[in-house]
Design a protein around this motif. Sequence first.
Motif, mmCIF file in Angstrom:
data_model
loop_
_atom_site.group_PDB
_atom_site.id
_atom_site.type_symbol
_atom_site.label_atom_id
_atom_site.label_comp_id
_atom_site.label_asym_id
_atom_site.label_seq_id
_atom_site.Cartn_x
_atom_site.Cartn_y
_atom_site.Cartn_z
ATOM 1 N N UNK A 86 -2.672 -10.547 -3.892
ATOM 2 C CA UNK A 86 -2.825 -9.057 -3.583
ATOM 3 C C UNK A 86 -3.934 -8.881 -2.953
ATOM 4 N N UNK A 87 -5.160 -9.223 -3.731
ATOM 5 C CA UNK A 87 -6.331 -8.837 -3.257
ATOM 6 C C UNK A 87 -6.657 -9.432 -1.765
ATOM 7 N N UNK A 99 -1.626 3.170 -6.721
ATOM 8 C CA UNK A 99 -1.865 1.560 -6.638
ATOM 9 C C UNK A 99 -0.220 0.805 -6.950
ATOM 10 N N UNK A 100 -0.289 -0.279 -6.391
ATOM 11 C CA UNK A 100 0.915 -1.139 -6.495
ATOM 12 C C UNK A 100 0.913 -1.874 -8.030
ATOM 13 N N UNK A 101 2.214 -2.037 -8.756
ATOM 14 C CA UNK A 101 2.309 -2.867 -9.753
ATOM 15 C C UNK A 101 2.364 -4.127 -9.342
ATOM 16 N N UNK A 118 -8.645 0.971 -2.356
ATOM 17 C CA UNK A 118 -7.839 0.232 -3.311
ATOM 18 C C UNK A 118 -8.612 -1.151 -3.799
ATOM 19 N N UNK A 119 -9.228 -1.725 -3.034
ATOM 20 C CA UNK A 119 -10.098 -3.189 -3.213
ATOM 21 C C UNK A 119 -11.162 -2.557 -4.303
ATOM 22 N N UNK A 137 0.787 -1.038 0.140
ATOM 23 C CA UNK A 137 -0.006 0.129 -0.055
ATOM 24 C C UNK A 137 0.886 1.226 -0.069
ATOM 25 N N UNK A 138 0.962 2.277 -1.049
ATOM 26 C CA UNK A 138 1.489 3.199 -1.331
ATOM 27 C C UNK A 138 0.788 4.554 -0.999
#
Length: 282
Positions: free
Chosen positions: A183-184, A170-172, A216-217, A165-166
């Motif tokens: 990831x989810x 969002x993360x690659x 993010x989700x 979490x940045x």
Amino acid sequence: MEAPPTGIPIALEPLVTRVLAPNASAYTYTGTQTHIVGTSDLAIIDPGPADDAHHAALLAAVAGRPVRAIVITHHHRDHSPGAPRLAQELGAPIVGAAPFALQDDGPRSDASFDHDYAPDRVLAEGETIAGDGWTLEAIATPGHTSNHLAFALPETKALFSGDHVMGWATSVVSPPDGDMTAYMASLEKLIGRDDRIYYPGHGEAIERPQRLVRGLLGHRKQREGQIRRLLTAGTGAIPAMVEKMYVGVDPRLYPAAERSVLAHLIDMERRGLAHRDGDGWA
């Protein structure tokens, strides 16, 4: 918020100091943030790239205090290559994420592997390291990489979230090491925690972390919906999907976006929502 200057220790709270590395890019934002935990003795989280200036800045921030561990969230070259030199000069072990070797000829972003990463101790879920007045607990958060760890600081209810979490994007998630299903699940795992604040590897501190994680989700579910609509309309080539999904995004980020779309498609394939169709998807 204006980014802090590189190489300058910034006290975020009594137990946490941040030092920004001079490796800003389209993929690392203002650069990698190294976090120093403790007061009388220390842990250094993600020492960043093997950069002379950043190395000197970290030594200056340590100021001769004993370092109990150099802690690594994951094996990407903007996070871990600075560890060996620090470990040698400070006499501290490298601990955290498991070592990993993967032959991946796909396009990379900042996510290039640190092939020399070799920890002295691998931390599993729930394992801890500790010093005077502080504890770091490993929280397994695979997805961005298969070996990604976050670290909880229970004394202040902070979480060092690495690249999972940045504070800016969002993360690659880049297969085969990156995994959208994992990831989810890792995001769902964080929803079940009550951390007060996140200190990410890139971007500002996250003061309402549960709200951001839910966002993010939702964002990833929205991306999946876009992919399903494109597949239904007959667009099955990943580059064509990215052009339609990432309107207004810097084209330099398209290779990373293509990897994340591929990660979504693999996850959808597992759930019976998509399948490979020649060189594309349907």
